[in-house]
Write an enzyme that holds these catalytic residues in place. Structure first.
Site, PDB file in Angstrom:
ATOM      1  N   HIS A 199      20.026  -6.425  99.322  1.00 54.99           N
ATOM      2  CA  HIS A 199      20.392  -5.379 100.279  1.00 54.99           C
ATOM      3  C   HIS A 199      19.108  -4.734 100.785  1.00 54.99           C
ATOM      4  CE1 HIS A 199      22.822  -2.159 102.116  1.00 54.99           C
ATOM      5  NE2 HIS A 199      21.814  -1.379 101.769  1.00 54.99           N
ATOM      6  N   CYS A 200      18.887  -4.804 102.084  1.00 56.86           N
ATOM      7  CA  CYS A 200      17.656  -4.290 102.679  1.00 56.86           C
ATOM      8  C   CYS A 200      17.957  -2.937 103.320  1.00 56.86           C
ATOM      9  CB  CYS A 200      17.104  -5.258 103.719  1.00 56.86           C
ATOM     10  SG  CYS A 200      15.548  -4.707 104.463  1.00 56.86           S
ATOM     11  N   PRO A 201      17.488  -1.831 102.740  1.00 55.37           N
ATOM     12  CA  PRO A 201      17.757  -0.524 103.353  1.00 55.37           C
ATOM     13  C   PRO A 201      17.032  -0.322 104.674  1.00 55.37           C
ATOM     14  CG  PRO A 201      16.237  -0.295 101.512  1.00 55.37           C
ATOM     15  CD  PRO A 201      16.698  -1.726 101.505  1.00 55.37           C
TER      16      PRO A 201
END
Length: 277
Positions: A199-201
């Site tokens: 998950h890439c913020p």
């Protein structure tokens, strides 16, 4: 005999679909089959749909990281466009600012594609029961068996076999589905994602099967953009006129303030790009 059992499970699943639809879809919309984005707020994860289901983004929790992404792209590009591009266009070659502009546009486009594309979310069991024929589509796409429901037909049961576990299939207790190999549950989005990477913020979305190519392209394009911007700034700064030492000192301070953080980010970006490549 096995075909009869599958048919019975399918009929129970369809009956559960009608029951869940009555709870999730407003009465005014129950005459037509619901779309996934219509029942998502009550039955899906934390992701958000936009443009009538055409765009999907992550949860509303990464806005600080999104602000950092926008600043890292906008500040050096604005400095380049305001001070360096006119000089490069007139004194060096118009190709340099044109190439930089092309890289900036491709970077923004790939960022939007990464952030707004479904990464490969596997609909959870309640959502599959709410949308007609969605369970069959999911089972066919993931290579998993059709959902097995309990006696009341309101909850999916774990029907994974030992052979499937040996092949990498896993039961997700949160989504109550069987997920295929390399799929994993994202704790931030609260969904299972096919070929989940992370998950890439900074893009506010998961990186998975359906947007991995956009994410990799975004990294490569950002790398080329950084090289174009810093090389243009270096050419412009090397030809500065020494008639105004005060202005030159101010520019040096500005270049240090912008350049050092940007160079550190570039090094991290190069390492990340090499890893994904």
């Amino acid at each position: 005999m096995s075909q009869q059992v599958e048919l019975d499970d399918l009929e129970r699943l369809r009956a559960s679909v009608r029951e869940v639809r009555r709870e999730a879809v407003p009465l005014t919309n129950q005459t037509l089959p619901p779309h996934v984005y219509e029942v998502w707020p009550s039955l899906g994860g934390r992701n958000r749909f936009f443009c009538f289901g055409r765009c999907l983004a992550g949860p509303n929790m990464d806005y600080h990281f999104q602000f950092i992404t926008c600043c890292c792209l906008a500040v050096p590009c604005t400095f380049y466009a305001a001070l360096c591009a006119p000089y490069l266009w007139q004194r060096v070659s118009p190709l340099l600012p044109l190439f930089t502009a092309l890289m900036a546009l491709s970077t923004v486009a790939l960022l939007l594609f990464t952030a707004c594309t479904d990464p490969g979310i596997i609909p959870r069991s309640k959502l599959q029961m709410a949308v007609p024929e969605l369970a069959e589509v999911v089972a066919q796409a993931t290579g998993t068996p059709l959902m097995c429901l309990d006696a009341s037909g309101s909850q999916a049961l774990c029907n994974i076999t030992y052979e499937q576990e040996q092949l990498g299939y896993r039961w997700c207790t949160a989504c109550r589905i069987i997920r295929p190999p390399r799929a994993s549950h994202c704790r931030d989005c609260d969904n299972c994602v096919l070929r989940f990477d992370h998950h890439c913020p900074f893009v506010n979305n998961c990186v998975g099967q359906r947007n991995y190519i956009f994410f990799t392209g975004f990294l490569v394009s950002t790398g080329f953009l950084g090289v174009a911007v810093f090389s243009g700034i270096a050419l412009w700064y090397s030809h500065l006129n020494n008639e105004s030492p005060v202005a030159e000192d101010t520019l040096r301070i500005l270049l240090v303030v912008i350049g050092i953080p940007a160079m550190l980010l570039m090094l991290g970006l190069i390492v990340l790009t090499a890893f994904h490549a």
